[in-house]
Design a protein around this motif. Structure first.
Motif, PDB file in Angstrom:
ATOM      1  N   THR A 381      18.335 -58.685 -40.468  1.00  0.00           N
ATOM      2  CA  THR A 381      16.928 -58.829 -40.888  1.00  0.00           C
ATOM      3  C   THR A 381      15.986 -58.426 -39.765  1.00  0.00           C
ATOM      4  O   THR A 381      14.967 -57.753 -39.997  1.00  0.00           O
ATOM      5  N   ARG A 382      16.296 -58.795 -38.537  1.00  0.00           N
ATOM      6  CA  ARG A 382      15.412 -58.495 -37.409  1.00  0.00           C
ATOM      7  C   ARG A 382      15.395 -57.001 -37.104  1.00  0.00           C
ATOM      8  O   ARG A 382      14.338 -56.431 -36.848  1.00  0.00           O
ATOM      9  N   ARG A 384      15.830 -54.574 -39.027  1.00  0.00           N
ATOM     10  CA  ARG A 384      15.125 -53.818 -40.073  1.00  0.00           C
ATOM     11  C   ARG A 384      13.621 -53.901 -39.902  1.00  0.00           C
ATOM     12  O   ARG A 384      12.891 -53.033 -40.378  1.00  0.00           O
ATOM     13  N   THR A 385      13.158 -54.957 -39.230  1.00  0.00           N
ATOM     14  CA  THR A 385      11.718 -55.035 -38.923  1.00  0.00           C
ATOM     15  C   THR A 385      11.382 -54.273 -37.651  1.00  0.00           C
ATOM     16  O   THR A 385      10.205 -54.127 -37.320  1.00  0.00           O
ATOM     17  N   LEU A 386      12.408 -53.822 -36.929  1.00  0.00           N
ATOM     18  CA  LEU A 386      12.195 -53.118 -35.667  1.00  0.00           C
ATOM     19  C   LEU A 386      12.422 -51.616 -35.823  1.00  0.00           C
ATOM     20  O   LEU A 386      12.937 -50.942 -34.938  1.00  0.00           O
ATOM     21  N   PRO A 389      14.934 -49.598 -40.945  1.00  0.00           N
ATOM     22  CA  PRO A 389      14.874 -50.225 -42.269  1.00  0.00           C
ATOM     23  C   PRO A 389      16.197 -50.200 -43.017  1.00  0.00           C
ATOM     24  O   PRO A 389      16.429 -51.032 -43.899  1.00  0.00           O
ATOM     25  N   ARG A 439      16.456 -52.019 -29.244  1.00  0.00           N
ATOM     26  CA  ARG A 439      15.958 -52.821 -30.363  1.00  0.00           C
ATOM     27  C   ARG A 439      17.038 -53.780 -30.874  1.00  0.00           C
ATOM     28  O   ARG A 439      16.777 -54.951 -31.151  1.00  0.00           O
ATOM     29  N   ALA A 443      16.970 -57.912 -30.870  1.00  0.00           N
ATOM     30  CA  ALA A 443      17.229 -58.708 -32.074  1.00  0.00           C
ATOM     31  C   ALA A 443      18.376 -59.681 -31.841  1.00  0.00           C
ATOM     32  O   ALA A 443      18.313 -60.844 -32.254  1.00  0.00           O
ATOM     33  N   ILE A 470       6.875 -49.599 -33.457  1.00  0.00           N
ATOM     34  CA  ILE A 470       7.992 -50.521 -33.215  1.00  0.00           C
ATOM     35  C   ILE A 470       7.657 -51.441 -32.043  1.00  0.00           C
ATOM     36  O   ILE A 470       7.990 -52.624 -32.049  1.00  0.00           O
ATOM     37  N   ILE A 473       5.683 -54.250 -33.253  1.00  0.00           N
ATOM     38  CA  ILE A 473       6.509 -55.234 -33.936  1.00  0.00           C
ATOM     39  C   ILE A 473       7.260 -56.098 -32.925  1.00  0.00           C
ATOM     40  O   ILE A 473       7.380 -57.319 -33.079  1.00  0.00           O
ATOM     41  N   LEU A 477       7.137 -60.077 -32.459  1.00  0.00           N
ATOM     42  CA  LEU A 477       8.340 -60.908 -32.457  1.00  0.00           C
ATOM     43  C   LEU A 477       8.356 -61.836 -31.254  1.00  0.00           C
ATOM     44  O   LEU A 477       8.637 -63.037 -31.375  1.00  0.00           O
ATOM     45  N   ARG A 480       5.781 -64.578 -31.705  1.00  0.00           N
ATOM     46  CA  ARG A 480       6.219 -65.634 -32.627  1.00  0.00           C
ATOM     47  C   ARG A 480       7.190 -66.582 -31.935  1.00  0.00           C
ATOM     48  O   ARG A 480       7.184 -67.786 -32.184  1.00  0.00           O
TER      49      ARG A 480
END
Length: 555
Positions: A381-382, A384-386, A389, A439, A443, A470, A473, A477, A480
């Motif tokens: 999941t991580r 794919r956000t970096l 996809p 990346r 993750a 990226i 993003i 991350l 957060r």
């Protein structure tokens, strides 16, 4: 969390004092300005290895101190209590000095402590992820440790470690008792035979020496008798003996005493001599009485000595050493027979230890497989956000290449990744793109450390090889993450730096004689200038400033 850091005479840093707050703090600056030196300093104060090359030129020592607010870190507080280290107001001071002409020293509050304790406590305070973390990530051992950290099943891991240590200890003792080529049984048989034939001789301690003395006396008995009798005759019993001559001199001197009293003292000495001669004569008579010719005893002694000398030659020792040799091989035999009994016992213990190990290792393997699926899903999941996809991530947990116990269990853990659609899952070490690896590494690190007890995480240029959207993003991350713990991030990316809650700029100055690194805490306008510099390089345009201001407002 980290509250305060003070660095003295470390590399190009003369003196720096920094205060930290909650949230995400970014450190930026030109390449070579000394950003990573700050991370190195934290590594030292947390117990990292050091040598004199880290000391600033011309200085005798380097010193680093770090103040932490430990809050409700129960594991840390328990460790401090076990070491009888008290804290006040939840504040803990770690200090490290590196001396040019002596060993480095470590302190917790005001107490000098071993470096290992500093490491143990440091691991509960800060997780440091270096700029080359993705290189470590390619190693299977590192992948296994990350999976175990994610699973947080330290209880079963500890159980496996202890079961392995028990099995290993038994195994090492078994090896020490087992001679090569099965020689143990033959050696025991030989020793038993040798001990039995020596015991049949009924040896006594110092027997050879006593028999040799007796043999010399019996063999030379005639010489002893003749010489002793001659000595007795000459001293006391024969004509013109020493005793008679002393008595004659005494009489002559006594006759002179009517003319002079001087010889009286000499006569007293002669009287004493006469007494000693008489005593010596008595001893000679007694000795002579004990000297008997005994051909039968001489033959017995000669035969006994022959047997002892023959046995000594057989055992390749001196005759005088034969008794000690018997004691030695008797002890060897007893020890080996005990070892044989111990060997049988150890074989049972080995089998029991192996069963305990396999039971714990099987449970550890099962937990690893369950956690591997959960961790892989989260990492997938991580990534794919970096900017990946269609990325896929999988963690394989397979049996090891052999059934022999290992300290960390009998599993091989390997990370597999596919960065593009249609691409097969391949081992992470075969991923070619540095940007993709960075990346993926980020993750993995974030996922693996989500449950870490350390309240502070440091990322030292872990965003290398990332750019554009990226990078934004990645910054999000990291930000957060800072909602739940303190984050320190060394970065060259404006997209990451703009999302920090606090911003430090690191610069290096030189007057051609000395070089010095300094750190400035930036206000809002200074942050605009720094982000603009990171966007536009040496020449900063108004457009770069406007872009920087927009990034900060968005961040």
């Amino acid at each position: 969390m980290l509250k305060h850091l003070c660095i003295d005479n470390l590399a190009v840093i003369e003196n720096i004092e920094l205060s930290f707050t909650e949230g995400m703090t970014v450190l930026t600056g030109e390449t070579g300005a000394g950003k990573s030196i700050l991370i190195d300093a934290l590594g030292l104060v947390l117990g990292g290895r050091a040598d004199t090359t880290v000391i600033r030129t011309g200085c005798a020592r380097a010193g680093i101190s770090a103040m932490f607010d430990v809050g409700a870190n129960e594991q840390l507080l328990q460790l401090l209590d076990e070491q009888s280290i008290s804290i006040a107001d939840n504040e803990l001071l770690l200090r490290r000095t590196v001396n040019r002409n002596g060993p480095s020293r470590a302190y917790i509050n005001t107490t000098a402590v071993p470096l290992q304790l500093l490491r143990d406590i440091g691991s509960l305070l800060i997780d440091i992820h270096g700029q080359h973390e993705h290189q470590r990530l390619l190693k299977r051992d590192e992948q296994r440790e990350l999976l175990d950290g994610f699973g947080n099943y330290g209880d079963i891991t500890l159980q496996v470690n202890r079961a392995y240590e028990k099995w290993d200890a038994v195994n090492r003792e078994l090896r020490s008792l087992t001679e090569p080529d099965g020689e143990t049984g033959d050696r025991i048989s030989l020793l038993r035979y040798q001990v039995q034939e020596l015991q049949a001789l009924e040896l006594e301690e110092n027997e050879v020496e006593r028999l040799e003395d007796e043999y010399k006396r019996l063999f030379n008995i005639n010489t002893l008798l003749e010489t002793t009798q001659q000595a007795l005759d000459g001293l006391y019993a024969g004509e013109q003996s020493v005793n008679d001559r002393i008595n004659a001199v005494k009489r002559e001197l006594a006759s002179l005493e009517r003319f002079d009293s001087g010889p009286a003292g000499i006569n007293a000495l002669l009287e004493n001599a006469s007494v000693h001669v008489a005593e010596a004569a008595d001893e000679l008579r007694s000795y002579l009485g004990r000297l008997d010719q005994d051909p039968e005893r001489l033959q017995q002694v000669e035969q006994r000595l022959g047997k002892l000398h023959d046995m000594a030659r057989k055992h390749r020792v001196q005759p005088q050493q034969l008794y000690a040799h018997q004691q030695s091989i008797t002890q060897q035999l007893a020890g080996m027979e005990h070892d044989q009994a111990r060997l049988a016992q150890l074989e049972q213990e080995q089998q029991q230890a192996l069963e305990e190990y396999r039971s714990a290792a099987d449970e550890l393997g099962e937990r690893r497989r369950r956690c591997a699926a959960l961790m892989a899903e989260e990492i997938c999941t991580r990534i794919r956000t970096l900017g990946m996809p269609d990325g896929a991530f999988q963690i394989n947990v397979t049996p090891g290449p052999d059934l022999k116990p290992h300290r960390n269990g009998n599993n091989q853990v390997e990370f597999l990744v596919s960065a593009n659609p249609g691409q097969a899952l391949l081992p992470l070490r075969k991923v070619a793109s540095g940007g993709e690896l960075s990346r993926i590494s980020l993750a993995v690190q974030v996922s693996a450390n989500r449950d870490s007890s350390a309240p502070t995480m440091i990322f030292d240029e872990v965003d290398a090889g990332i750019a554009g959207g990226i990078a934004e993003i990645v910054g999000g991350l990291l930000h957060r993450l800072s909602e739940h713990r303190q984050i320190l991030c060394v970065t060259h990316l404006p997209q990451v730096a703009s999302q920090g809650d606090n911003h430090f700029r690191v610069t290096k100055t030189s007057d051609r004689k000395t070089t010095e690194t300094r750190v400035d805490v930036l206000n809002d306008e200074e942050r605009v200038e720094e982000i603009a510099r990171m966007l536009g390089g040496v020449r900063i345009s108004q457009q770069s400033r406007d872009h920087a201001r927009e990034m900060l407002e968005t961040g």
